[in-house]
Design an enzyme around this catalytic site. Structure first.
Site, PDB file in Angstrom:
ATOM      1  N   ASN A   1       4.184   7.860   4.803  1.00 28.87           N
ATOM      2  CA  ASN A   1       3.893   8.246   6.183  1.00 28.87           C
ATOM      3  C   ASN A   1       4.898   7.558   7.097  1.00 28.87           C
ATOM      4  OD1 ASN A   1       2.722   5.588   7.208  1.00 28.87           O
ATOM      5  ND2 ASN A   1       1.380   5.995   5.451  1.00 28.87           N
TER       6      ASN A   1
ATOM      7  N   ALA B   1      -1.922  -1.848   8.390  1.00 29.64           N
ATOM      8  CA  ALA B   1      -1.082  -1.032   7.511  1.00 29.64           C
ATOM      9  C   ALA B   1      -1.616   0.390   7.381  1.00 29.64           C
ATOM     10  CB  ALA B   1      -0.983  -1.675   6.128  1.00 29.64           C
TER      11      ALA B   1
END
Length: 402
Positions: free
Chosen positions: A215, A280
């Site tokens: 991502n 994260a």
């Protein structure tokens, strides 16, 4: 300045910058800019030798005031040697020469800078720069050890090629690290004694020899938390995914790639942590690997199977001990508040910060964020778009009140 170092809440704080006679003196001008960008008022003191490399006018032009130079100034300010001790919250000497280290270690006060340092009631922040042979000389090392023993913040010089073309330890330390040490000296240490773990950045889940599932997370939000917690006195451990920002050496960094590696690193650290901040963007699924070879194009369609990864926040939240606190992040494309509240309950978190991703001013790869914050006591707030440094600072303020 790096985005995750751009803290702005230092209006009303004052730093006195001492500059000594080294070719690295020109870098002190950049330090003035960096501190002024935070809102800090900066005064400067140049030794006679420093003025051979840089001028008082250069510092004045960048907003430093007052700028001291001669021991006996012309005019009414006959007590300039006492001014920093009365007005400044921190004193940084960068670069510091071998001569200045000797003065400081032995309590000499034969120039303006050494007088000001001797009259300064708090620990000094000292960053030396000199020839490697001068640095390793027994006298310099003895003076350095004396200053450390007195509790001053002593920043070791870096290794590499110096201006005299010699290789070794002696060049001025990384300017960003010197800046952060100075900023920490200006910051109330309300997180002293706390040990904090941050997870940040994306994970990459390997599929074949050249491709992976990931991502666009940059890790900026987590880097802001890591630096903010360290500035406030915490011991910080950062578990960092690929492509995450530079962090100072004062922060323990654990570079990982996959969700499995991030979980293993975080799980190993978590039992000794006081606070966990999970920013994260961990891949929830990992492709079933094709292998180490590159998959070659053939059929018109490609079917890739995925397996779920370990939910790091949920797993470590379930293992949370009394006294430990957890901040989770919810990156959403819609229903931000609803999903953040669900995550708070499901992950045993103390706080959850929800943010909308996919916008230029919020989420992945943006220096700013618009967030919804909620905690275990039912408190909820919506914060408008603001720098991620400010989001991190305000979340830590909130967490310390829980």
């Amino acid at each position: 300045m790096l985005t995750h170092l751009s803290f702005k809440g230092f209006l009303g704080r004052r730093l006195q910058l001492g500059v000594c006679g080294s070719i690295a003196a020109y870098k002190a001008l950049d330090l003035v800019r960096m501190f002024r960008d935070t809102g800090t008022d900066v005064g400067a003191t140049l030794t006679d030798s420093a003025r051979q490399f840089v001028t008082p006018l250069s510092f004045e032009a960048l907003g430093a005031s007052p700028v001291f130079s001669a021991m006996y100034p012309v005019g009414d300010d006959v007590f300039g040697h006492l001014t920093p001790g009365e007005a400044a919250h921190a004193m940084l000497i960068a670069p510091a020469t071998a001569s200045t280290l000797a003065r400081l270690a032995n309590g000499l006060a034969d120039d303006m800078l050494s007088c000001q340092a001797l009259a300064f009631p708090k620990p000094l922040v000292i960053a030396p720069a000199m020839n490697p042979r001068m640095w390793h000389n027994a006298a310099t090392q003895a003076n350095w050890e004396t200053l450390k023993a007195r509790g001053h913040v002593c920043i070791e010089p870096g290794c590499g090629r110096t201006a005299c073309m010699e290789e070794g330890r002696g060049r001025l330390a990384d300017l960003n690290e010197i800046f952060l040490y100075g900023l920490r000296a200006l910051t109330p240490q309300d997180m002293a004694g706390q040990t904090v773990m941050i997870t940040l950045g994306p994970t990459r889940e390997k599929w074949d020899g050249v491709r992976f599932w990931s991502n666009p997370s940059s890790g900026t939000m987590g880097a802001c938390f890591a630096v903010a917690a360290w500035l406030r006195g915490a011991t910080v451990h950062a578990v960092t995914g690929p492509g995450t920002p530079w962090l100072p050496s004062m922060i323990s960094r654990y570079d990982v790639t996959s969700a499995k590696e991030m979980f293993e690193a975080a799980e190993g650290l978590w039992p000794t942590m006081d606070i966990g901040v999970f920013t994260a963007a961990v891949a929830d699924f990992s492709p079933i690997p094709f292998g180490d070879e590159k998959f070659k194009k053939g059929a018109e369609e490609l079917v890739v199977r995925f397996a779920s990864t370990t939910d790091i926040l949920k797993t470590l939240g379930a293992a949370k001990k009394e006294g430990q606190r957890i901040v989770g992040f919810a990156a959403e494309t819609s229903s931000m508040q609803e999903n953040a509240l669900k995550k708070l309950r499901a992950k045993n978190a103390d706080m959850v910060v929800g943010n909308i991703v996919g916008r230029a001013d919020s989420g992945f790869q943006s220096p700013t964020n618009e967030v919804f914050v909620t905690d275990r006591n039912g408190r909820q707030e919506e914060w408008p778009v603001q720098p991620k440094t400010e989001v991190a600072w305000r979340v830590l303020d909130w967490l310390l009140q829980l």
